[in-house]
Scaffold this motif. Structure first.
Motif, PDB file in Angstrom:
ATOM      1  N   TRP A  36      -0.004   3.297  -0.438  1.00 44.66           N
ATOM      2  CA  TRP A  36       0.239   4.089  -1.639  1.00 44.66           C
ATOM      3  C   TRP A  36       0.039   5.561  -1.336  1.00 44.66           C
ATOM      4  O   TRP A  36      -0.510   5.939  -0.314  1.00 44.66           O
ATOM      5  CB  TRP A  36      -0.630   3.630  -2.807  1.00 44.66           C
ATOM      6  CG  TRP A  36      -2.093   3.953  -2.733  1.00 44.66           C
ATOM      7  CD1 TRP A  36      -2.711   5.064  -3.220  1.00 44.66           C
ATOM      8  CD2 TRP A  36      -3.140   3.148  -2.185  1.00 44.66           C
ATOM      9  NE1 TRP A  36      -4.065   5.009  -3.009  1.00 44.66           N
ATOM     10  CE2 TRP A  36      -4.348   3.835  -2.373  1.00 44.66           C
ATOM     11  CE3 TRP A  36      -3.169   1.901  -1.560  1.00 44.66           C
ATOM     12  CZ2 TRP A  36      -5.576   3.327  -1.962  1.00 44.66           C
ATOM     13  CZ3 TRP A  36      -4.385   1.411  -1.146  1.00 44.66           C
ATOM     14  CH2 TRP A  36      -5.571   2.102  -1.348  1.00 44.66           C
TER      15      TRP A  36
ATOM     16  N   TYR B 242      -1.901  -2.826   1.554  1.00 44.76           N
ATOM     17  CA  TYR B 242      -1.488  -1.873   0.544  1.00 44.76           C
ATOM     18  C   TYR B 242      -1.015  -0.597   1.219  1.00 44.76           C
ATOM     19  O   TYR B 242      -1.579  -0.175   2.236  1.00 44.76           O
ATOM     20  CB  TYR B 242      -2.686  -1.476  -0.329  1.00 44.76           C
ATOM     21  CG  TYR B 242      -3.001  -2.387  -1.474  1.00 44.76           C
ATOM     22  CD1 TYR B 242      -2.689  -2.014  -2.767  1.00 44.76           C
ATOM     23  CD2 TYR B 242      -3.658  -3.586  -1.272  1.00 44.76           C
ATOM     24  CE1 TYR B 242      -3.013  -2.824  -3.836  1.00 44.76           C
ATOM     25  CE2 TYR B 242      -3.989  -4.409  -2.323  1.00 44.76           C
ATOM     26  CZ  TYR B 242      -3.669  -4.023  -3.614  1.00 44.76           C
ATOM     27  OH  TYR B 242      -3.991  -4.818  -4.665  1.00 44.76           O
TER      28      TYR B 242
ATOM     29  N   HIS C 181      -8.465   2.269  -6.401  1.00 45.60           N
ATOM     30  CA  HIS C 181      -7.029   2.067  -6.579  1.00 45.60           C
ATOM     31  C   HIS C 181      -6.769   0.646  -7.060  1.00 45.60           C
ATOM     32  O   HIS C 181      -7.338  -0.306  -6.524  1.00 45.60           O
ATOM     33  CB  HIS C 181      -6.279   2.310  -5.259  1.00 45.60           C
ATOM     34  CG  HIS C 181      -4.812   2.032  -5.340  1.00 45.60           C
ATOM     35  ND1 HIS C 181      -3.948   2.883  -5.982  1.00 45.60           N
ATOM     36  CD2 HIS C 181      -4.072   0.996  -4.893  1.00 45.60           C
ATOM     37  CE1 HIS C 181      -2.721   2.371  -5.906  1.00 45.60           C
ATOM     38  NE2 HIS C 181      -2.776   1.225  -5.261  1.00 45.60           N
ATOM     39  N   ASP C 182      -5.919   0.531  -8.062  1.00 49.04           N
ATOM     40  CA  ASP C 182      -5.467  -0.780  -8.539  1.00 49.04           C
ATOM     41  C   ASP C 182      -6.637  -1.693  -8.909  1.00 49.04           C
ATOM     42  O   ASP C 182      -6.626  -2.887  -8.608  1.00 49.04           O
ATOM     43  CB  ASP C 182      -4.576  -1.422  -7.478  1.00 49.04           C
ATOM     44  CG  ASP C 182      -3.676  -2.520  -8.041  1.00 49.04           C
ATOM     45  OD1 ASP C 182      -3.413  -2.497  -9.258  1.00 49.04           O
ATOM     46  OD2 ASP C 182      -3.255  -3.398  -7.265  1.00 49.04           O
TER      47      ASP C 182
END
Length: 93
Positions: free
Chosen positions: A44, A42, A60-61
């Motif tokens: 971000w 990932y 996150h997510d």
């Protein structure tokens, strides 16, 4: 008595938005052995009221990640003030 000093504005901090500090987050995910674990790396960008420290957990997510390393920048034209390296955080029962 003399004139009161005018109030000065706080110094400008690169990467600070007024709501928090902009950071770039990289999660390096090993080959998954757990079906709940993300299957890819990932990358971000996020804004936090304080820059997360090593050992902190961030969300996150729909998943939690543990901060493994923090790299701070004094002056940045890229717009963020830190890079975070994180790993997937699994809860153990």
């Amino acid at each position: 008595m003399g004139q009161p000093k005018p109030l000065s504005s706080p110094p400008v901090t690169p990467g600070y938005t007024g709501k928090g500090y902009k950071v770039q987050v990289l999660a390096k995910i090993p080959t998954p052995t757990n079906t709940n674990m993300p299957s890819r790396d990932y990358l971000w960008f996020a804004v936090y009221p304080i820059i997360p420290r090593v050992g902190d957990c961030i969300f996150h997510d729909g998943r939690y990640f543990r901060v493994d390393a923090v790299f701070l920048y004094e002056n940045t034209n890229a717009g963020w003030c830190a890079d975070l390296e994180v790993s997937y955080y699994t809860r153990r029962h």
